[in-house]
Design a protein around this motif. Sequence first.
Motif, mmCIF file in Angstrom:
data_model
loop_
_atom_site.group_PDB
_atom_site.id
_atom_site.type_symbol
_atom_site.label_atom_id
_atom_site.label_comp_id
_atom_site.label_asym_id
_atom_site.label_seq_id
_atom_site.Cartn_x
_atom_site.Cartn_y
_atom_site.Cartn_z
ATOM 1 N N GLY A 88 -1.683 11.740 8.005
ATOM 2 C CA GLY A 88 -1.970 10.873 6.871
ATOM 3 C C GLY A 88 -3.063 11.481 6.015
ATOM 4 O O GLY A 88 -4.070 11.964 6.539
ATOM 5 N N SER A 107 -3.962 10.073 2.453
ATOM 6 C CA SER A 107 -4.670 9.065 1.664
ATOM 7 C C SER A 107 -3.749 7.898 1.382
ATOM 8 O O SER A 107 -2.527 8.041 1.447
ATOM 9 C CB SER A 107 -5.166 9.666 0.347
ATOM 10 O OG SER A 107 -6.007 8.765 -0.337
ATOM 11 N N CYS A 108 -4.344 6.758 1.059
ATOM 12 C CA CYS A 108 -3.563 5.543 0.820
ATOM 13 C C CYS A 108 -4.291 4.681 -0.200
ATOM 14 O O CYS A 108 -5.521 4.722 -0.292
ATOM 15 C CB CYS A 108 -3.404 4.789 2.134
ATOM 16 S SG CYS A 108 -2.262 3.406 2.063
ATOM 17 N N PRO A 114 0.326 7.396 10.637
ATOM 18 C CA PRO A 114 1.318 7.296 9.555
ATOM 19 C C PRO A 114 2.667 6.766 9.995
ATOM 20 O O PRO A 114 3.465 6.357 9.148
ATOM 21 C CB PRO A 114 1.420 8.730 9.027
ATOM 22 C CG PRO A 114 0.852 9.599 10.089
ATOM 23 C CD PRO A 114 -0.171 8.776 10.802
ATOM 24 N N GLY A 166 0.930 5.539 0.112
ATOM 25 C CA GLY A 166 0.086 6.660 0.493
ATOM 26 C C GLY A 166 0.852 7.969 0.595
ATOM 27 O O GLY A 166 2.045 8.037 0.318
ATOM 28 N N TRP A 167 0.108 8.971 0.992
ATOM 29 C CA TRP A 167 0.654 10.312 1.152
ATOM 30 C C TRP A 167 0.437 10.798 2.580
ATOM 31 O O TRP A 167 -0.649 10.621 3.154
ATOM 32 C CB TRP A 167 -0.018 11.269 0.171
ATOM 33 C CG TRP A 167 0.299 10.964 -1.244
ATOM 34 C CD1 TRP A 167 -0.393 10.157 -2.093
ATOM 35 C CD2 TRP A 167 1.437 11.436 -1.990
ATOM 36 N NE1 TRP A 167 0.226 10.106 -3.323
ATOM 37 C CE2 TRP A 167 1.339 10.892 -3.274
ATOM 38 C CE3 TRP A 167 2.500 12.287 -1.700
ATOM 39 C CZ2 TRP A 167 2.289 11.155 -4.274
ATOM 40 C CZ3 TRP A 167 3.423 12.547 -2.687
ATOM 41 C CH2 TRP A 167 3.322 11.988 -3.955
ATOM 42 N N ALA A 215 0.868 -1.170 0.000
ATOM 43 C CA ALA A 215 0.000 0.000 0.000
ATOM 44 C C ALA A 215 0.910 1.227 0.000
ATOM 45 O O ALA A 215 1.927 1.261 0.691
ATOM 46 C CB ALA A 215 -0.901 0.013 1.218
ATOM 47 N N LEU A 218 -5.063 0.139 5.098
ATOM 48 C CA LEU A 218 -5.105 1.486 4.541
ATOM 49 C C LEU A 218 -5.541 2.508 5.580
ATOM 50 O O LEU A 218 -4.936 3.578 5.724
ATOM 51 C CB LEU A 218 -6.051 1.522 3.338
ATOM 52 C CG LEU A 218 -5.804 0.523 2.223
ATOM 53 C CD1 LEU A 218 -6.718 0.826 1.043
ATOM 54 C CD2 LEU A 218 -4.358 0.508 1.786
ATOM 55 N N THR A 272 -3.192 5.525 7.460
ATOM 56 C CA THR A 272 -3.613 6.912 7.261
ATOM 57 C C THR A 272 -3.850 7.573 8.618
ATOM 58 O O THR A 272 -3.537 8.752 8.797
ATOM 59 C CB THR A 272 -4.881 6.969 6.399
ATOM 60 O OG1 THR A 272 -4.614 6.320 5.136
ATOM 61 C CG2 THR A 272 -5.292 8.408 6.120
ATOM 62 N N TYR A 295 3.839 3.341 8.528
ATOM 63 C CA TYR A 295 4.441 3.093 7.225
ATOM 64 C C TYR A 295 5.857 2.531 7.407
ATOM 65 O O TYR A 295 6.575 2.904 8.330
ATOM 66 C CB TYR A 295 4.510 4.379 6.409
ATOM 67 C CG TYR A 295 3.222 4.748 5.712
ATOM 68 C CD1 TYR A 295 2.444 5.815 6.131
ATOM 69 C CD2 TYR A 295 2.799 4.036 4.580
ATOM 70 C CE1 TYR A 295 1.271 6.169 5.479
ATOM 71 C CE2 TYR A 295 1.631 4.391 3.914
ATOM 72 C CZ TYR A 295 0.874 5.449 4.370
ATOM 73 O OH TYR A 295 -0.291 5.793 3.712
ATOM 74 N N THR A 302 -8.970 2.373 -1.873
ATOM 75 C CA THR A 302 -8.390 3.606 -1.366
ATOM 76 C C THR A 302 -8.979 3.979 -0.020
ATOM 77 O O THR A 302 -10.069 3.510 0.365
ATOM 78 C CB THR A 302 -8.616 4.771 -2.350
ATOM 79 O OG1 THR A 302 -10.022 5.021 -2.458
ATOM 80 C CG2 THR A 302 -8.055 4.452 -3.719
ATOM 81 N N CYS A 315 5.605 10.727 0.266
ATOM 82 C CA CYS A 315 5.104 9.455 -0.219
ATOM 83 C C CYS A 315 5.642 8.366 0.702
ATOM 84 O O CYS A 315 6.822 8.404 1.086
ATOM 85 C CB CYS A 315 5.600 9.254 -1.653
ATOM 86 S SG CYS A 315 5.149 7.703 -2.399
#
Length: 128
Positions: free
Chosen positions: A47, A49-50, A112, A35-36, A33, A105, A109, A115, A58, A96
């Motif tokens: 967070g 979106s992912c 974060p 995301g941003w 996954a 997801l 988000t 990640y 999403t 990213c």
Amino acid sequence: EVQLQASGGGLVQAGGSLRLSCVASGFNFGDFAIGWVRQAPGKEREGVSCISTADGRTYVANSVKGRFSISSDNAKRTVYLEMNSLKPEDTAVYYCAAVESVHILALVTTWPEKYDYWGHGTLVTVSS
């Protein structure tokens, strides 16, 4: 080696749009996954979106829902963040990030720090 290369930031007026891109390498794209995450000056990371690169599911944070959307082009190993109706409070460095699971997801988000991998950020500045 996992690498995430973000680009597309810049200066935009309130109400405008930008599209960020994240090119990923060094791992099986369909297993992660991506995301941003953004960080505004003086604030904690948030967070945004992912997306699951396995099936396109999403998750979008409430703070940007209806304005931001995430998508991926697996052939190009690229994830996009389309940002519309930008507001000055969207000003931040956008990172990213990737996690080796396509099932969390909402988790990444919301938190974060979950990640696994991070790229360098790209600065988005929204003027009023």
